[in-house]
Design an enzyme around this catalytic site. Structure first.
Site, PDB file in Angstrom:
ATOM      1  N   VAL A  24      68.325  23.991  33.713  1.00 25.11           N
ATOM      2  CA  VAL A  24      67.637  23.849  32.428  1.00 25.11           C
ATOM      3  C   VAL A  24      68.583  23.349  31.350  1.00 25.11           C
ATOM      4  CG1 VAL A  24      66.386  25.082  30.613  1.00 25.11           C
ATOM      5  CG2 VAL A  24      65.916  25.585  33.000  1.00 25.11           C
ATOM      6  N   ASP A  45      79.774  26.712  30.358  1.00 32.74           N
ATOM      7  CA  ASP A  45      79.410  27.564  31.489  1.00 32.74           C
ATOM      8  C   ASP A  45      80.686  28.180  32.053  1.00 32.74           C
ATOM      9  OD1 ASP A  45      78.430  28.430  34.220  1.00 32.74           O
ATOM     10  OD2 ASP A  45      76.620  27.439  33.506  1.00 32.74           O
ATOM     11  N   ALA A 106      55.917  20.935  38.955  1.00 33.27           N
ATOM     12  CA  ALA A 106      55.029  20.375  39.967  1.00 33.27           C
ATOM     13  C   ALA A 106      54.610  18.948  39.689  1.00 33.27           C
ATOM     14  CB  ALA A 106      53.785  21.251  40.098  1.00 33.27           C
ATOM     15  N   ALA A 164      53.160  33.620  30.530  1.00 33.03           N
ATOM     16  CA  ALA A 164      51.738  33.426  30.801  1.00 33.03           C
ATOM     17  C   ALA A 164      51.449  32.004  31.279  1.00 33.03           C
ATOM     18  CB  ALA A 164      50.920  33.742  29.548  1.00 33.03           C
ATOM     19  N   ALA A 210      46.448  21.952  47.282  1.00 32.36           N
ATOM     20  CA  ALA A 210      46.768  22.959  48.288  1.00 32.36           C
ATOM     21  C   ALA A 210      48.040  22.559  49.039  1.00 32.36           C
ATOM     22  CB  ALA A 210      45.611  23.112  49.268  1.00 32.36           C
ATOM     23  N   SER A 211      48.827  23.551  49.413  1.00 29.06           N
ATOM     24  CA  SER A 211      50.094  23.271  50.074  1.00 29.06           C
ATOM     25  C   SER A 211      50.559  24.507  50.813  1.00 29.06           C
ATOM     26  CB  SER A 211      51.150  22.853  49.041  1.00 29.06           C
ATOM     27  OG  SER A 211      51.516  23.969  48.242  1.00 29.06           O
ATOM     28  N   GLY A 215      57.111  26.923  44.926  1.00 28.24           N
ATOM     29  CA  GLY A 215      58.499  27.373  44.900  1.00 28.24           C
ATOM     30  C   GLY A 215      59.099  27.106  43.543  1.00 28.24           C
ATOM     31  N   CYS A 218      60.917  29.170  38.467  1.00 21.01           N
ATOM     32  CA  CYS A 218      60.137  29.737  37.365  1.00 21.01           C
ATOM     33  C   CYS A 218      58.900  30.516  37.795  1.00 21.01           C
ATOM     34  CB  CYS A 218      59.713  28.626  36.401  1.00 21.01           C
ATOM     35  SG  CYS A 218      61.075  27.932  35.462  1.00 21.01           S
ATOM     36  N   PHE A 280      62.103  22.323  46.842  1.00 24.62           N
ATOM     37  CA  PHE A 280      60.812  22.973  46.589  1.00 24.62           C
ATOM     38  C   PHE A 280      59.743  21.976  46.167  1.00 24.62           C
ATOM     39  CE2 PHE A 280      62.004  22.926  42.091  1.00 24.62           C
ATOM     40  CZ  PHE A 280      60.787  22.876  41.431  1.00 24.62           C
TER      41      PHE A 280
END
Length: 436
Positions: A24, A45, A106, A164, A210-211, A215, A218, A280
Protein backbone atom coordinates in the site's frame (compact mmCIF):
# COMPACT_ATOMS: atom_id res chain seq x y z
CA UNK A 1 -11.74 4.35 -2.00
CA UNK A 2 -8.62 5.67 -0.32
CA UNK A 3 -8.69 5.82 3.46
CA UNK A 4 -5.99 7.53 5.49
CA UNK A 5 -5.23 7.84 9.20
CA UNK A 6 -3.12 10.87 10.14
CA UNK A 7 -0.50 10.97 12.84
CA UNK A 8 1.26 14.33 12.71
CA UNK A 9 0.79 17.57 10.82
CA UNK A 10 2.29 21.02 10.45
CA UNK A 11 0.78 23.73 8.34
CA UNK A 12 2.51 23.90 4.97
CA UNK A 13 2.95 20.59 3.19
CA UNK A 14 6.26 20.44 1.36
CA UNK A 15 7.59 17.18 2.77
CA UNK A 16 5.63 13.98 3.40
CA UNK A 17 6.82 10.89 5.24
CA UNK A 18 4.99 7.58 4.87
CA UNK A 19 5.74 4.80 7.35
CA UNK A 20 5.51 1.45 5.57
CA UNK A 21 6.89 0.51 2.14
CA UNK A 22 4.64 -2.46 1.46
CA UNK A 23 1.89 -3.15 -1.05
CA UNK A 24 0.00 0.00 0.00
CA UNK A 25 2.58 2.55 1.10
CA UNK A 26 4.92 2.10 -1.86
CA UNK A 27 2.38 2.48 -4.71
CA UNK A 28 0.34 5.15 -2.92
CA UNK A 29 3.28 7.42 -2.18
CA UNK A 30 4.73 6.85 -5.62
CA UNK A 31 1.52 8.19 -7.14
CA UNK A 32 1.46 11.14 -4.69
CA UNK A 33 5.02 12.03 -5.72
CA UNK A 34 4.12 11.62 -9.39
CA UNK A 35 1.02 13.81 -9.13
CA UNK A 36 2.63 16.40 -6.81
CA UNK A 37 6.15 17.04 -8.12
CA UNK A 38 6.60 20.03 -5.79
CA UNK A 39 6.22 17.80 -2.69
CA UNK A 40 9.12 15.67 -1.43
CA UNK A 41 7.82 12.20 -0.51
CA UNK A 42 9.88 9.84 1.64
CA UNK A 43 8.76 6.26 2.27
CA UNK A 44 10.42 4.60 5.26
CA UNK A 45 10.49 1.04 6.50
CA UNK A 46 12.49 -1.06 8.96
CA UNK A 47 12.87 -3.77 6.31
CA UNK A 48 16.21 -2.93 4.69
CA UNK A 49 15.90 -5.49 1.89
CA UNK A 50 12.52 -4.08 0.92
CA UNK A 51 13.89 -0.53 0.81
CA UNK A 52 16.86 -1.73 -1.26
CA UNK A 53 14.42 -3.29 -3.72
CA UNK A 54 12.47 -0.04 -4.06
CA UNK A 55 15.76 1.68 -4.85
CA UNK A 56 16.71 -0.93 -7.47
CA UNK A 57 15.51 -1.67 -11.02
CA UNK A 58 13.58 -4.68 -9.66
CA UNK A 59 10.78 -3.41 -7.44
CA UNK A 60 9.59 -5.60 -4.54
CA UNK A 61 6.05 -5.80 -5.93
CA UNK A 62 4.47 -5.90 -9.36
CA UNK A 63 1.58 -3.72 -10.52
CA UNK A 64 1.08 -2.54 -14.11
CA UNK A 65 2.43 1.01 -14.47
CA UNK A 66 4.13 1.08 -11.07
CA UNK A 67 7.71 0.80 -12.33
CA UNK A 68 7.23 3.71 -14.74
CA UNK A 69 5.78 5.91 -12.00
CA UNK A 70 8.57 5.09 -9.54
CA UNK A 71 11.35 5.62 -12.08
CA UNK A 72 9.91 8.99 -13.12
CA UNK A 73 10.14 10.33 -9.55
CA UNK A 74 12.76 8.34 -7.65
CA UNK A 75 15.74 10.48 -6.68
CA UNK A 76 13.85 13.66 -7.62
CA UNK A 77 10.98 13.99 -5.17
CA UNK A 78 10.48 10.32 -4.21
CA UNK A 79 12.84 8.61 -1.77
CA UNK A 80 12.90 5.25 0.00
CA UNK A 81 14.83 5.00 3.26
CA UNK A 82 15.36 3.07 6.49
CA UNK A 83 16.27 6.28 8.32
CA UNK A 84 12.89 6.64 9.97
CA UNK A 85 13.73 9.15 12.71
CA UNK A 86 15.29 11.73 10.38
CA UNK A 87 12.49 11.38 7.82
CA UNK A 88 9.87 12.01 10.51
CA UNK A 89 11.74 15.02 11.92
CA UNK A 90 12.04 16.64 8.49
CA UNK A 91 8.47 16.00 7.36
CA UNK A 92 5.50 18.35 7.46
CA UNK A 93 3.11 15.41 7.31
CA UNK A 94 3.62 11.88 8.59
CA UNK A 95 1.17 9.03 8.09
CA UNK A 96 1.11 5.28 8.45
CA UNK A 97 0.25 3.40 5.27
CA UNK A 98 -3.14 2.00 6.18
CA UNK A 99 -4.74 3.36 3.04
CA UNK A 100 -7.10 0.94 1.40
CA UNK A 101 -8.71 0.69 -2.00
CA UNK A 102 -11.26 -2.14 -2.26
CA UNK A 103 -11.42 -1.92 -6.08
CA UNK A 104 -7.64 -2.57 -6.09
CA UNK A 105 -8.31 -6.19 -5.13
CA UNK A 106 -10.36 -7.52 -7.99
CA UNK A 107 -10.81 -5.01 -10.79
CA UNK A 108 -8.36 -2.60 -12.38
CA UNK A 109 -4.92 -2.00 -10.91
CA UNK A 110 -3.46 -0.05 -8.02
CA UNK A 111 -1.84 2.65 -10.12
CA UNK A 112 -4.89 3.31 -12.28
CA UNK A 113 -7.17 3.53 -9.27
CA UNK A 114 -4.79 5.68 -7.26
CA UNK A 115 -4.55 8.12 -10.15
CA UNK A 116 -8.29 8.19 -10.64
CA UNK A 117 -9.98 7.08 -7.41
CA UNK A 118 -13.76 6.82 -7.15
CA UNK A 119 -13.46 8.65 -3.83
CA UNK A 120 -10.90 9.56 -1.19
CA UNK A 121 -11.85 9.12 2.46
CA UNK A 122 -9.75 10.97 5.01
CA UNK A 123 -10.37 10.30 8.69
CA UNK A 124 -9.01 12.27 11.60
CA UNK A 125 -9.59 13.05 15.24
CA UNK A 126 -12.26 15.62 16.06
CA UNK A 127 -9.71 17.95 17.64
CA UNK A 128 -8.28 21.18 16.24
CA UNK A 129 -5.03 19.38 15.42
CA UNK A 130 -6.86 16.48 13.84
CA UNK A 131 -9.01 18.71 11.67
CA UNK A 132 -5.99 20.71 10.50
CA UNK A 133 -4.38 17.43 9.54
CA UNK A 134 -7.45 16.40 7.56
CA UNK A 135 -7.59 19.69 5.69
CA UNK A 136 -3.87 19.57 4.91
CA UNK A 137 -4.12 16.13 3.36
CA UNK A 138 -7.20 17.23 1.45
CA UNK A 139 -5.05 19.94 -0.08
CA UNK A 140 -2.51 17.31 -1.19
CA UNK A 141 -5.13 15.14 -2.91
CA UNK A 142 -6.78 18.16 -4.52
CA UNK A 143 -3.75 18.33 -6.81
CA UNK A 144 -5.46 15.66 -8.92
CA UNK A 145 -8.72 14.56 -7.26
CA UNK A 146 -11.86 16.75 -7.60
CA UNK A 147 -12.91 18.14 -4.22
CA UNK A 148 -16.36 16.58 -4.44
CA UNK A 149 -14.74 13.13 -4.44
CA UNK A 150 -12.88 13.78 -1.18
CA UNK A 151 -14.84 12.79 1.93
CA UNK A 152 -13.80 13.71 5.46
CA UNK A 153 -14.98 11.87 8.56
CA UNK A 154 -14.00 11.15 12.13
CA UNK A 155 -11.58 8.30 12.75
CA UNK A 156 -14.21 5.69 13.68
CA UNK A 157 -16.33 6.42 10.61
CA UNK A 158 -13.34 6.16 8.28
CA UNK A 159 -12.19 2.88 9.81
CA UNK A 160 -15.65 1.31 9.72
CA UNK A 161 -16.15 2.54 6.16
CA UNK A 162 -13.02 0.67 5.08
CA UNK A 163 -14.00 -2.51 6.90
CA UNK A 164 -17.59 -2.38 5.67
CA UNK A 165 -16.62 -1.69 2.05
CA UNK A 166 -14.31 -4.70 1.88
CA UNK A 167 -16.81 -6.84 3.79
CA UNK A 168 -19.59 -5.95 1.32
CA UNK A 169 -17.37 -6.83 -1.65
CA UNK A 170 -16.26 -10.11 -0.08
CA UNK A 171 -19.90 -10.87 0.70
CA UNK A 172 -20.85 -10.50 -2.97
CA UNK A 173 -18.10 -12.92 -4.02
CA UNK A 174 -19.14 -15.47 -1.40
CA UNK A 175 -22.77 -15.04 -2.45
CA UNK A 176 -22.13 -15.81 -6.11
CA UNK A 177 -19.80 -18.66 -5.13
CA UNK A 178 -22.61 -20.19 -3.08
CA UNK A 179 -24.82 -20.00 -6.17
CA UNK A 180 -22.06 -21.66 -8.22
CA UNK A 181 -22.38 -24.78 -6.06
CA UNK A 182 -26.13 -24.81 -6.69
CA UNK A 183 -25.55 -24.37 -10.42
CA UNK A 184 -23.25 -27.38 -10.57
CA UNK A 185 -25.90 -29.46 -8.80
CA UNK A 186 -28.76 -28.36 -11.06
CA UNK A 187 -27.17 -27.88 -14.48
CA UNK A 188 -27.44 -24.09 -14.47
CA UNK A 189 -24.52 -21.86 -15.51
CA UNK A 190 -23.43 -19.41 -12.82
CA UNK A 191 -22.18 -16.97 -15.48
CA UNK A 192 -25.67 -16.79 -16.99
CA UNK A 193 -27.18 -16.39 -13.52
CA UNK A 194 -24.69 -13.62 -12.67
CA UNK A 195 -25.45 -11.80 -15.93
CA UNK A 196 -29.18 -12.01 -15.29
CA UNK A 197 -29.11 -10.72 -11.73
CA UNK A 198 -26.42 -8.16 -12.59
CA UNK A 199 -28.80 -6.50 -15.05
CA UNK A 200 -31.01 -5.59 -12.08
CA UNK A 201 -29.92 -2.01 -11.41
CA UNK A 202 -30.54 -2.48 -7.70
CA UNK A 203 -27.82 -5.16 -7.67
CA UNK A 204 -25.40 -4.24 -10.46
CA UNK A 205 -22.85 -6.52 -12.10
CA UNK A 206 -19.67 -5.83 -10.11
CA UNK A 207 -18.03 -8.58 -8.05
CA UNK A 208 -20.34 -11.30 -9.34
CA UNK A 209 -17.56 -13.43 -10.83
CA UNK A 210 -17.65 -16.96 -9.42
CA UNK A 211 -14.23 -18.45 -8.76
CA UNK A 212 -12.22 -20.71 -6.50
CA UNK A 213 -12.41 -17.98 -3.83
CA UNK A 214 -11.19 -14.49 -3.01
CA UNK A 215 -7.71 -13.75 -1.71
CA UNK A 216 -5.48 -10.78 -1.07
CA UNK A 217 -4.57 -9.01 2.14
CA UNK A 218 -7.73 -6.96 2.65
CA UNK A 219 -10.90 -9.01 2.28
CA UNK A 220 -10.32 -11.77 4.83
CA UNK A 221 -8.45 -9.49 7.24
CA UNK A 222 -11.12 -6.81 7.22
CA UNK A 223 -14.05 -9.24 7.49
CA UNK A 224 -12.36 -10.97 10.43
CA UNK A 225 -11.66 -7.58 12.01
CA UNK A 226 -15.36 -6.80 11.66
CA UNK A 227 -16.22 -10.15 13.27
CA UNK A 228 -13.84 -9.46 16.15
CA UNK A 229 -15.20 -5.97 16.65
CA UNK A 230 -18.78 -7.25 16.77
CA UNK A 231 -17.85 -9.95 19.26
CA UNK A 232 -16.01 -7.43 21.44
CA UNK A 233 -19.05 -5.13 21.41
CA UNK A 234 -21.40 -8.00 22.32
CA UNK A 235 -23.05 -8.27 18.91
CA UNK A 236 -22.79 -12.07 18.40
CA UNK A 237 -25.53 -12.27 15.75
CA UNK A 238 -23.76 -9.69 13.61
CA UNK A 239 -20.43 -11.44 14.14
CA UNK A 240 -21.88 -14.79 13.01
CA UNK A 241 -23.40 -13.15 9.93
CA UNK A 242 -20.06 -11.84 8.71
CA UNK A 243 -18.18 -14.99 9.71
CA UNK A 244 -20.28 -16.84 7.14
CA UNK A 245 -18.61 -14.82 4.37
CA UNK A 246 -15.25 -16.33 5.36
CA UNK A 247 -16.74 -19.78 5.91
CA UNK A 248 -18.24 -19.79 2.41
CA UNK A 249 -14.88 -18.77 0.92
CA UNK A 250 -13.18 -21.61 2.77
CA UNK A 251 -15.90 -24.02 1.62
CA UNK A 252 -15.47 -22.97 -2.02
CA UNK A 253 -11.75 -23.74 -1.91
CA UNK A 254 -12.29 -27.12 -0.26
CA UNK A 255 -15.11 -27.96 -2.65
CA UNK A 256 -12.91 -27.23 -5.66
CA UNK A 257 -10.08 -29.37 -4.28
CA UNK A 258 -12.52 -32.18 -3.55
CA UNK A 259 -13.82 -31.97 -7.13
CA UNK A 260 -10.27 -32.38 -8.47
CA UNK A 261 -9.70 -35.46 -6.33
CA UNK A 262 -13.08 -37.02 -7.16
CA UNK A 263 -12.60 -36.47 -10.90
CA UNK A 264 -9.17 -38.11 -10.81
CA UNK A 265 -10.75 -41.38 -9.67
CA UNK A 266 -10.81 -40.45 -5.97
CA UNK A 267 -7.05 -40.18 -5.52
CA UNK A 268 -4.25 -37.81 -6.47
CA UNK A 269 -1.53 -39.65 -4.57
CA UNK A 270 1.69 -39.57 -6.61
CA UNK A 271 -0.11 -37.92 -9.52
CA UNK A 272 1.37 -34.84 -11.19
CA UNK A 273 -0.88 -31.78 -11.05
CA UNK A 274 0.02 -28.56 -12.90
CA UNK A 275 -1.00 -25.45 -10.96
CA UNK A 276 -1.24 -22.43 -13.29
CA UNK A 277 -1.23 -19.20 -11.33
CA UNK A 278 -0.18 -18.54 -7.74
CA UNK A 279 -0.94 -14.82 -7.26
CA UNK A 280 -4.32 -14.02 -5.70
CA UNK A 281 -5.35 -12.22 -8.90
CA UNK A 282 -3.87 -11.39 -12.28
CA UNK A 283 -1.56 -8.43 -12.87
CA UNK A 284 0.11 -8.66 -9.48
CA UNK A 285 2.76 -10.69 -7.73
CA UNK A 286 0.86 -10.53 -4.43
CA UNK A 287 0.20 -14.00 -2.98
CA UNK A 288 -1.26 -13.05 0.39
CA UNK A 289 -4.22 -15.32 1.23
CA UNK A 290 -4.18 -16.58 -2.36
CA UNK A 291 -6.58 -19.45 -3.01
CA UNK A 292 -3.68 -21.18 -4.79
CA UNK A 293 -1.99 -21.67 -1.42
CA UNK A 294 -5.00 -23.47 0.00
CA UNK A 295 -5.66 -25.58 -3.08
CA UNK A 296 -1.99 -26.59 -3.06
CA UNK A 297 -2.22 -27.47 0.63
CA UNK A 298 -5.23 -29.74 0.16
CA UNK A 299 -3.63 -31.50 -2.81
CA UNK A 300 -0.31 -31.92 -1.00
CA UNK A 301 -2.16 -33.41 1.96
CA UNK A 302 -3.45 -36.05 -0.46
CA UNK A 303 0.05 -36.78 -1.79
CA UNK A 304 -0.14 -35.00 -5.15
CA UNK A 305 3.04 -33.81 -6.90
CA UNK A 306 2.52 -30.14 -7.78
CA UNK A 307 4.26 -28.33 -10.62
CA UNK A 308 3.51 -24.62 -10.18
CA UNK A 309 3.88 -21.79 -12.67
CA UNK A 310 3.10 -18.08 -12.24
CA UNK A 311 4.48 -15.36 -14.55
CA UNK A 312 5.06 -12.80 -11.76
CA UNK A 313 5.49 -14.63 -8.45
CA UNK A 314 9.13 -15.47 -7.65
CA UNK A 315 10.04 -19.06 -6.85
CA UNK A 316 11.20 -18.02 -3.38
CA UNK A 317 7.79 -16.54 -2.53
CA UNK A 318 5.94 -19.70 -3.57
CA UNK A 319 8.26 -21.83 -1.44
CA UNK A 320 7.86 -19.51 1.57
CA UNK A 321 4.06 -19.53 1.29
CA UNK A 322 3.81 -23.31 0.98
CA UNK A 323 6.44 -23.99 3.66
CA UNK A 324 4.52 -22.19 6.38
CA UNK A 325 3.63 -24.53 9.29
CA UNK A 326 -0.05 -23.78 8.77
CA UNK A 327 0.17 -25.02 5.18
CA UNK A 328 2.61 -27.96 5.05
CA UNK A 329 4.50 -30.27 7.34
CA UNK A 330 8.04 -31.59 7.49
CA UNK A 331 9.49 -32.04 4.00
CA UNK A 332 6.21 -31.90 2.04
CA UNK A 333 7.27 -28.96 -0.11
CA UNK A 334 10.68 -30.32 -1.02
CA UNK A 335 9.15 -33.72 -1.87
CA UNK A 336 5.96 -32.65 -3.61
CA UNK A 337 6.46 -29.17 -5.13
CA UNK A 338 8.35 -28.14 -8.25
CA UNK A 339 8.41 -24.56 -9.53
CA UNK A 340 8.28 -24.51 -13.32
CA UNK A 341 9.81 -21.89 -15.59
CA UNK A 342 6.92 -21.91 -18.09
CA UNK A 343 3.39 -23.36 -18.31
CA UNK A 344 4.35 -26.04 -20.83
CA UNK A 345 7.00 -27.44 -18.53
CA UNK A 346 4.47 -27.49 -15.67
CA UNK A 347 1.94 -29.42 -17.78
CA UNK A 348 4.39 -31.92 -19.31
CA UNK A 349 3.38 -35.38 -18.09
CA UNK A 350 0.62 -34.06 -15.83
CA UNK A 351 -2.63 -35.83 -15.03
CA UNK A 352 -4.46 -32.50 -14.69
CA UNK A 353 -4.11 -28.76 -15.19
CA UNK A 354 -5.59 -26.54 -12.47
CA UNK A 355 -6.04 -22.82 -13.25
CA UNK A 356 -6.00 -20.79 -10.04
CA UNK A 357 -5.24 -17.27 -11.31
CA UNK A 358 -6.98 -15.55 -14.22
CA UNK A 359 -3.84 -14.52 -16.12
CA UNK A 360 -4.75 -13.60 -19.71
CA UNK A 361 -1.87 -15.67 -21.05
CA UNK A 362 -3.64 -18.86 -19.98
CA UNK A 363 -6.30 -18.22 -22.64
CA UNK A 364 -3.62 -18.16 -25.34
CA UNK A 365 -1.68 -21.35 -24.56
CA UNK A 366 -1.26 -24.05 -27.19
CA UNK A 367 -3.56 -26.59 -25.56
CA UNK A 368 -3.10 -29.12 -28.34
CA UNK A 369 0.60 -29.14 -27.55
CA UNK A 370 -0.20 -29.45 -23.83
CA UNK A 371 -2.64 -32.32 -24.40
CA UNK A 372 -0.10 -34.34 -26.37
CA UNK A 373 2.35 -34.23 -23.45
CA UNK A 374 -0.18 -35.00 -20.69
CA UNK A 375 -1.21 -38.38 -19.33
CA UNK A 376 -4.63 -39.58 -20.45
CA UNK A 377 -7.38 -38.94 -19.67
CA UNK A 378 -6.25 -35.32 -19.48
CA UNK A 379 -8.22 -32.98 -17.21
CA UNK A 380 -8.48 -29.19 -16.98
CA UNK A 381 -9.95 -27.66 -13.82
CA UNK A 382 -10.71 -24.00 -14.46
CA UNK A 383 -11.04 -22.25 -11.12
CA UNK A 384 -11.34 -18.81 -12.71
CA UNK A 385 -13.60 -19.38 -15.74
CA UNK A 386 -10.88 -18.07 -18.07
CA UNK A 387 -11.40 -20.78 -20.69
CA UNK A 388 -15.17 -20.40 -21.16
CA UNK A 389 -14.87 -19.57 -24.85
CA UNK A 390 -12.59 -22.55 -25.53
CA UNK A 391 -14.65 -25.44 -24.13
CA UNK A 392 -15.70 -26.89 -27.49
CA UNK A 393 -12.17 -26.66 -28.85
CA UNK A 394 -10.67 -28.20 -25.71
CA UNK A 395 -13.16 -31.07 -25.74
CA UNK A 396 -12.41 -31.71 -29.41
CA UNK A 397 -8.72 -31.95 -28.53
CA UNK A 398 -9.62 -34.53 -25.91
CA UNK A 399 -9.68 -32.70 -22.56
CA UNK A 400 -12.11 -33.45 -19.76
CA UNK A 401 -13.23 -29.97 -18.61
CA UNK A 402 -14.35 -29.10 -15.08
CA UNK A 403 -15.13 -25.49 -14.24
CA UNK A 404 -16.72 -23.42 -11.49
CA UNK A 405 -20.50 -23.19 -11.55
CA UNK A 406 -21.21 -25.22 -14.68
CA UNK A 407 -21.40 -28.78 -15.96
CA UNK A 408 -19.39 -28.62 -19.17
CA UNK A 409 -19.96 -32.15 -20.44
CA UNK A 410 -22.51 -34.82 -19.69
CA UNK A 411 -19.99 -37.44 -20.83
CA UNK A 412 -17.43 -37.90 -18.11
CA UNK A 413 -14.87 -40.63 -17.67
CA UNK A 414 -16.60 -42.96 -15.18
CA UNK A 415 -15.24 -43.53 -11.73
CA UNK A 416 -16.37 -45.37 -8.65
CA UNK A 417 -17.27 -42.81 -5.97
CA UNK A 418 -15.99 -43.69 -2.53
CA UNK A 419 -18.85 -41.98 -0.76
CA UNK A 420 -16.32 -40.21 1.42
CA UNK A 421 -14.98 -36.70 1.41
CA UNK A 422 -11.17 -36.67 1.15
CA UNK A 423 -9.25 -36.27 4.39
CA UNK A 424 -10.39 -32.70 4.92
CA UNK A 425 -14.02 -31.83 5.67
CA UNK A 426 -15.89 -29.48 3.36
CA UNK A 427 -17.73 -28.07 6.34
CA UNK A 428 -14.81 -27.26 8.62
CA UNK A 429 -12.89 -24.06 7.81
CA UNK A 430 -9.17 -24.59 7.24
CA UNK A 431 -6.66 -23.42 9.78
CA UNK A 432 -6.12 -19.72 9.30
CA UNK A 433 -2.64 -19.13 7.96
CA UNK A 434 -0.69 -17.04 10.48
CA UNK A 435 1.39 -14.19 9.14
CA UNK A 436 4.97 -15.06 8.33
Amino acid sequence: MLETHLCLIMFEIKKICCIGAGYVGGPTCSVIAHMCPEIRVTVVDVNESRINAWNSPTLPIYEPGLKEVVESCRGKNLFFSTNIDDAIKEADLVFISVLSNPEFLAEGTAIKDLRNPDRVLIGGDETPEGQRAVQALCAVYEHWVPREKILTTNTWSSELSKLAANAFLAQRISSINSISALCEATGADVEEVATAIGMDQRIGNKFLKASVGFGGSCFQKDVLNLVYLCEALNLPEVARYWQQVIDMNDYQRRRFASRIIDSLFNTVTDKKIAILGFAFKKDTGDTRESSSIYISKYLMDEGAHLHIYDPKVPREQIVVDLSHPGVSQDDQVSRLVTISKDPYEACDGAHAVVICTEWDMFKELDYERIHKKMLKPAFIFDGRRVLDGLHNELQTIGFQIETIGKKVSSKRIPYAPSGEIPKFSLQDPPNKKPRV
